[in-house]
Design a protein around this motif. Structure first.
Motif, PDB file in Angstrom:
ATOM      1  N   VAL A 114      -2.728   4.006  -6.516  1.00 47.73           N
ATOM      2  CA  VAL A 114      -2.928   3.995  -5.064  1.00 47.73           C
ATOM      3  C   VAL A 114      -4.379   3.657  -4.747  1.00 47.73           C
ATOM      4  N   SER A 153       0.820  -1.209   0.000  1.00 53.44           N
ATOM      5  CA  SER A 153       0.000   0.000   0.000  1.00 53.44           C
ATOM      6  C   SER A 153       0.854   1.259   0.000  1.00 53.44           C
ATOM      7  N   ALA A 178       4.371   4.584  -3.424  1.00 57.96           N
ATOM      8  CA  ALA A 178       4.419   6.043  -3.329  1.00 57.96           C
ATOM      9  C   ALA A 178       5.602   6.642  -4.092  1.00 57.96           C
TER      10      ALA A 178
END
Length: 488
Positions: free
Chosen positions: A69, A44, A48
């Motif tokens: 995302v 998760s 990024a």
């Protein structure tokens, strides 16, 4: 669950009560569970630092890669309780192994992808596959504890699962930065392959087989797992998350769709004998419902720091993605250190109060951070948030273990993870609104004031909850379908 060798003999109850307690959670049993539970939080946050390189490589605007995302958020929020329900029906080991295979497929698809659409498919596969890890692990631990004759939660094991299932999210950004810097953005997907293969091998070798499930017709299976309820829950949740992730531009159509499907879902679940989203149970078991809400609100604060402060460090302070990730890493380390003693003692109320007080103090500390603040002050604030994460997440997980009906631990654990994602999505929404135009010190201070308000709400909820207590023998009932123990 099939007992390991020597565990199925009804006359060996006394031996199980002594040796079984020590050996039931040996490292071989828990290692694959920890690995499987860690795959979701790491994935998760791992993405990024890959968004900008992906945009450049595929020649798409950076803003469009944000869907990667959201794709995992949406898939995981729906798949977590679904995996729990399937674990209760078909066996947690089967669901766990299936999930790892789906992660393996997602890693291959993503690593070889040539366009954004294929990457979205890969992230959905990874979200679905990794979602099987935590709820199936909780169910296996609950059944294992019953087999071993344990009359209280196995705190040390739950502590390890708490670290694997949530705290590891903090290591995603620095790991992603190092991987992508060395091997490119495809490594953010390919890294799943060795981890999935290792987890799969350990699961097949060391996790005891599930008992054979009762053969039923497809129609009966669909009714037992409540396929209509799963679809309705997924549809309502997806529409709600589309609305939340789109803020500050409000998509009112998505909100209306979420409300309509949600109302229909509640009506359906009140009528079926084995509901997926047990509305009556949530109303009757308000202690568990409050645990869900506490978890979401607390992690709203933690994830806002994890992602929002990281963004502020990059934009406001000019740090690279790798440096910003490394500055946040000690927060996860502190959370891991705090988690173990809290979980091993099965503590609930005390750590929740201390944790939310730390959240209030750290949120107040954000008010004093500026683009000229020394690094030590920034580290100090994030470390206090690490105390919040370690204390509250482990305490809430212990509360979940004792408050959930024993035969619904899988679904309840999956829903617990869904509320974790509500906190994460809420933090993304908050930072998106506050940092809409520019990442500034003033925006960071606005976030601080909001988190201070959230902290006060959680503190009042915790102090007013008279049902919070450390679990004991009387508060952890035995599942009706548990294997015989103590010579029964």
């Amino acid at each position: 669950m099939t007992a390991p060798r020597g565990e199925g003999d009804k006359d060996s109850g006394a031996r199980r009560g002594t040796v079984g307690r020590a050996d039931a959670f040996a490292w071989r049993f828990v290692s694959p569970l920890y690995m499987g539970a860690a795959l979701n939080p790491i994935n998760s946050s791992l993405i990024a630092t890959a968004l900008v390189p992906i945009a450049h490589s595929l020649h798409v605007p950076v803003g469009r890669t944000a869907v990667l995302v959201a794709a995992l958020y949406l898939a995981s929020a729906v798949a977590q309780p679904t995996a729990g329900k399937l674990s209760e029906e078909f066996g947690p080991r089967r669901v766990f192994v299936t999930g790892v295979l789906v992660v393996l497929l997602g890693g291959i698809v993503g690593g070889l992808a040539q366009n954004l659409t294929t990457l979205i498919v890969a992230r959905v596969l990874i979200g679905i596959g990794t979602s099987a890890g935590y709820p199936s692990a909780m169910l296996m631990i609950r059944r294992r504890a019953t087999w071993a004759g344990m009359d209280a939660p196995p705190g040390g094991v739950l502590g390890g699962l708490s670290i694997a299932g949530t705290v590891t999210a903090a290591v995603g950004p620095p790991i992603g930065g190092l991987l992508i810097g060395a091997f490119g953005w495809r490594s953010a997907f390919f890294i799943n392959i060795p981890f999935a293969l290792a987890t799969l091998a350990m699961a097949l070798l060391w996790i005891p087989r599930d008992t054979a499930w009762v053969r039923r017709s497809p129609r009966e299976v669909a009714a037992r797992i409540d396929v209509v309820g799963i679809v309705g829950f997924g549809g309502s949740l997806c529409a709600l998350l589309v609305f939340l992730l789109g803020l500050p531009e409000a998509n009112w159509t998505a909100l209306v769709v979420a409300a309509v499907i949600g109302a229909a879902l509640v009506r359906w679940e009140l009528r079926v004998p084995t509901p997926f989203f047990d509305v009556r149970q949530l109303v009757r078991n308000m202690a568990l419902s409050r645990t869900y809400i506490r978890t979401a609100l607390t992690l709203l604060g933690v994830y806002t720091v994890l992602y929002g402060v990281t963004q502020w460090l990059q934009e406001g302070r000019g740090y690279s993605a790798e440096a910003a990730g490394l500055l946040i890493l000690p927060m996860g380390a502190v959370a891991a250190v705090v988690t173990r003693p809290v979980s091993s003692r099965n503590l609930v109320r005390g750590p929740l109060v201390v944790g939310v007080l730390c959240m209030l103090a750290a949120s107040t500390g954000l008010l004093f951070l500026t683009s000229h603040s020394p690094v030590v002050l920034i580290l100090g604030v994030t470390l206090i948030f690490g105390l919040t994460l370690g204390a509250t997440n482990s305490a809430n997980q212990t509360a979940l273990y004792s408050q959930a009906p024993p035969d619904q631990v899988g679904t309840a654990s999956g829903l617990f993870r869904t509320f974790v994602y509500f906190g994460s999505i809420g933090s993304s929404t908050l930072t998106g609104i506050v940092f809409k135009n520019h990442v500034t010190d003033g925006g960071l201070h606005t976030i601080a004031l909001i988190l201070m308000g959230v902290s006060v709400v959680v503190l009042l909820m915790t102090l007013a909850d008279r049902q919070l207590r450390s679990p004991s023998a009387s508060s952890v009932p035995e599942p009706k379908d548990a294997p015989p123990i103590h010579g029964e």
